[in-house]
Design a protein around this motif. Structure first.
Motif, PDB file in Angstrom:
ATOM      1  N   THR A  85      11.294 -45.365  40.071  1.00 43.60           N
ATOM      2  CA  THR A  85      10.664 -46.400  40.679  1.00 43.60           C
ATOM      3  C   THR A  85      10.164 -47.824  39.702  1.00 43.60           C
ATOM      4  N   ARG A 135      -8.810 -49.465  34.174  1.00 40.74           N
ATOM      5  CA  ARG A 135      -8.941 -48.982  35.693  1.00 40.74           C
ATOM      6  C   ARG A 135     -10.019 -48.134  35.787  1.00 40.74           C
ATOM      7  N   HIS A 177       4.002 -36.835  35.452  1.00 45.58           N
ATOM      8  CA  HIS A 177       5.373 -36.924  34.925  1.00 45.58           C
ATOM      9  C   HIS A 177       5.473 -35.231  34.587  1.00 45.58           C
ATOM     10  N   SER A 220       1.465 -46.651  36.931  1.00 42.59           N
ATOM     11  CA  SER A 220       1.735 -47.685  36.300  1.00 42.59           C
ATOM     12  C   SER A 220       1.727 -48.896  35.333  1.00 42.59           C
ATOM     13  N   SER A 233       6.728 -44.298  44.602  1.00 39.80           N
ATOM     14  CA  SER A 233       6.495 -43.233  44.601  1.00 39.80           C
ATOM     15  C   SER A 233       5.871 -43.466  45.980  1.00 39.80           C
ATOM     16  N   ARG A 271       0.825 -42.505  50.441  1.00 39.97           N
ATOM     17  CA  ARG A 271       1.465 -44.009  50.173  1.00 39.97           C
ATOM     18  C   ARG A 271       2.615 -44.002  50.305  1.00 39.97           C
ATOM     19  N   PRO A 292      -6.141 -46.404  44.450  1.00 43.25           N
ATOM     20  CA  PRO A 292      -6.376 -47.181  44.093  1.00 43.25           C
ATOM     21  C   PRO A 292      -5.670 -48.287  44.682  1.00 43.25           C
TER      22      PRO A 292
HETATM   23  O1  TXA Z   1       6.173 -44.447  41.363  1.00 37.49           O
HETATM   24  C1  TXA Z   1       5.277 -43.624  40.866  1.00 37.49           C
HETATM   25  O2  TXA Z   1       4.357 -43.267  41.462  1.00 37.49           O
HETATM   26  C2  TXA Z   1       5.185 -44.635  39.374  1.00 37.49           C
HETATM   27  C3  TXA Z   1       5.547 -44.247  38.327  1.00 37.49           C
HETATM   28  C4  TXA Z   1       5.602 -44.845  36.911  1.00 37.49           C
HETATM   29  O3  TXA Z   1       5.560 -42.813  38.447  1.00 37.49           O
HETATM   30  N1  TXA Z   1       3.300 -44.274  38.535  1.00 37.49           N
HETATM   31  C5  TXA Z   1       1.883 -45.069  40.156  1.00 37.49           C
HETATM   32  O4  TXA Z   1       1.433 -44.461  39.013  1.00 37.49           O
HETATM   33  O5  TXA Z   1       2.510 -45.790  40.252  1.00 37.49           O
HETATM   34  P1  TXA Z   1      -0.394 -45.159  39.982  1.00 37.49           P
HETATM   35  O6  TXA Z   1      -1.016 -44.282  39.234  1.00 37.49           O
HETATM   36  O7  TXA Z   1      -0.042 -47.086  39.643  1.00 37.49           O
HETATM   37  O8  TXA Z   1      -0.491 -44.889  41.288  1.00 37.49           O
HETATM   38  C6  TXA Z   1      -0.799 -43.529  41.590  1.00 37.49           C
HETATM   39  C7  TXA Z   1      -1.518 -43.416  43.088  1.00 37.49           C
HETATM   40  C8  TXA Z   1      -2.845 -43.956  42.797  1.00 37.49           C
HETATM   41  O9  TXA Z   1      -3.330 -44.788  44.260  1.00 37.49           O
HETATM   42  C9  TXA Z   1      -3.227 -42.690  42.821  1.00 37.49           C
HETATM   43  O10 TXA Z   1      -4.998 -42.681  43.109  1.00 37.49           O
HETATM   44  C10 TXA Z   1      -3.048 -41.467  43.693  1.00 37.49           C
HETATM   45  O11 TXA Z   1      -1.416 -41.978  43.466  1.00 37.49           O
HETATM   46  N2  TXA Z   1      -3.185 -39.947  43.086  1.00 37.49           N
HETATM   47  C11 TXA Z   1      -2.421 -39.596  42.192  1.00 37.49           C
HETATM   48  N3  TXA Z   1      -3.339 -38.730  41.496  1.00 37.49           N
HETATM   49  C12 TXA Z   1      -3.462 -38.719  43.296  1.00 37.49           C
HETATM   50  C13 TXA Z   1      -4.099 -37.285  43.755  1.00 37.49           C
HETATM   51  N4  TXA Z   1      -4.948 -36.123  42.693  1.00 37.49           N
HETATM   52  N5  TXA Z   1      -5.209 -37.167  44.711  1.00 37.49           N
HETATM   53  C14 TXA Z   1      -5.033 -38.608  45.147  1.00 37.49           C
HETATM   54  N6  TXA Z   1      -4.184 -39.689  45.295  1.00 37.49           N
HETATM   55  C15 TXA Z   1      -3.289 -39.568  43.667  1.00 37.49           C
END
Ligand code: TXA
Ligand code: MG
Length: 320
Positions: A26, A49, A58, A134, A172, A186, A213
């Motif tokens: 991604t 953040r 992961h 990310s 993702s 999302r 976020p």
């Molecule tokens: O493709 C992707 O998902 C990339 C690659 C690196 O794996 N990662 C990514 O991570 O986009 P990030 O942190 O930029 O976005 C992850 C999203 C955030 O909006 C976060 O709040 C949500 O996932 N998230 C993570 N854990 C969560 C949880 N336990 N409950 C609700 N939302 C969660």
């Protein structure tokens, strides 16, 4: 900061509590040992953040879901079996081994098995879960090349694993299965249609969905102001602008708009190509010091839902 393809070196950095940026299918992630609060705290500090915004953990393809989550519903197991490795994150009730800092104090955890061979090699060599958002600063456009990561985070990360440009290009898809129904938090790299074929209809996120976020009105935003409109409305939207304008639209559209040739930022005509090139194009337009980006919204089917979501967020109201 070191950069290269040395998996053993990158895994050693993680084991020592350090930060490794790594490619996924991604976008690039900024990784730390998901079981260590101190390592995860550095991710939040480097990204700038808020601590309450949880990170995705992961996992290697061999990892057992039951080692990372509890009360796992059948739909989650079916999805994991069918689409991992791949661009889907499952939100499940968290196992005690996940560090509290990783989930921002929440009792749920986001899990995903990435498809990129270097990500898998790193996860196997490290042997644990890697918490990774990310690899951009908070609120900015996600990185889809190692150069983007180095430009954004430079000296704040010990090792950058260079796996070339990301094949999917948007983050993702996130589905919450922790509270009985399957909720789409999302849209992303795995189209809704493929998930619904396995898990049934997805419910839209509502007020009870956890704060994330990625669901803020403005996120994934370049410096330039973004105006997202239907394809047919692009020429009119451009005429209404002053200043340095660029038009982000499928290449084929510019054949019908000879007057816009000078401001064209063409994307591939297929929606997968659009997703793959979107963040690179936004970053290139910032580098060219464009002031306004008029972007054409793709049809919402398939990956078009994620591309449209990111363009709308990029066009959202800016904070002060
Ligand atoms: O493709 C992707 O998902 C990339 C690659 C690196 O794996 N990662 C990514 O991570 O986009 P990030 O942190 O930029 O976005 C992850 C999203 C955030 O909006 C976060 O709040 C949500 O996932 N998230 C993570 N854990 C969560 C949880 N336990 N409950 C609700 N939302 C969660
Ligand atoms: Mg992000």
């Amino acid at each position: 900061m070191e950069r290269g393809t040395d998996i053993a070196r990158a895994a050693a950095v993680l084991s020592a509590g350090g930060l490794v940026a790594f490619p996924t299918e991604t976008v690039y992630g900024l990784g730390a040992d998901a079981s260590r609060d101190d390592a995860v705290a550095r991710v939040f500090a480097v990204k700038g953040r808020p601590r309450a915004h949880p990170l995705i953990v992961h996992l290697a393809p061999e990892a057992r879901l039951d080692d990372w989550a509890i009360d796992i519903p059948d739909a989650a197991r079916a999805l994991a079996r069918a689409v991992w490795p791949g661009p889907l994150t499952l939100i499940l009730r968290k196992h005690a081994r996940v560090a509290a800092a990783t989930t921002g104090g929440a009792d749920t955890v986001g899990l995903r098995v990435p498809a990129h061979p270097l990500a898998q090699a790193l996860l196997r060599a490290f042997g644990g879960g890697v918490a990774a958002p990310s690899a951009n600063r908070f609120g900015a456009v996600s990185p889809t090349t190692a150069d983007h990561v180095v430009g954004d985070l430079g000296g704040d990360v010990e090792y950058v694993l260079d796996g070339g440009p990301c094949a999917v290009g948007v983050e993702s898809t996130i589905v919450d299965l922790s509270r009985g129904r399957a909720v789409l938090l999302r849209p992303g790299g795995l189209p809704r249609e493929e998930i619904e074929a396995i898990a049934g209809p997805l419910v839209a996120a509502d007020d009870r969905a956890p704060a994330a976020p990625g669901t803020l009105a403005t996120h994934y935003a370049p410096r330039a102001r973004v105006i997202a409109v239907e394809l047919a409305d692009v020429p009119a939207a451009v005429s209404a602008q002053t200043g340095r304008v660029a038009v982000l639209a499928p290449a084929a559209a510019f054949a019908r708009w000879p007057a816009l040739a000078a401001v064209a930022a063409p994307l591939p005509d297929d929606v997968a190509g659009m997703a793959r090139e979107l963040y690179r194009a936004l970053r290139d337009l910032d580098a060219a010091e464009v002031e306004v980006i008029v972007a054409a919204l793709p049809p919402a089917a398939g990956l078009g839902e994620a591309v449209g979501d990111r363009l709308r967020r990029a066009a959202g109201p800016r904070g002060t």
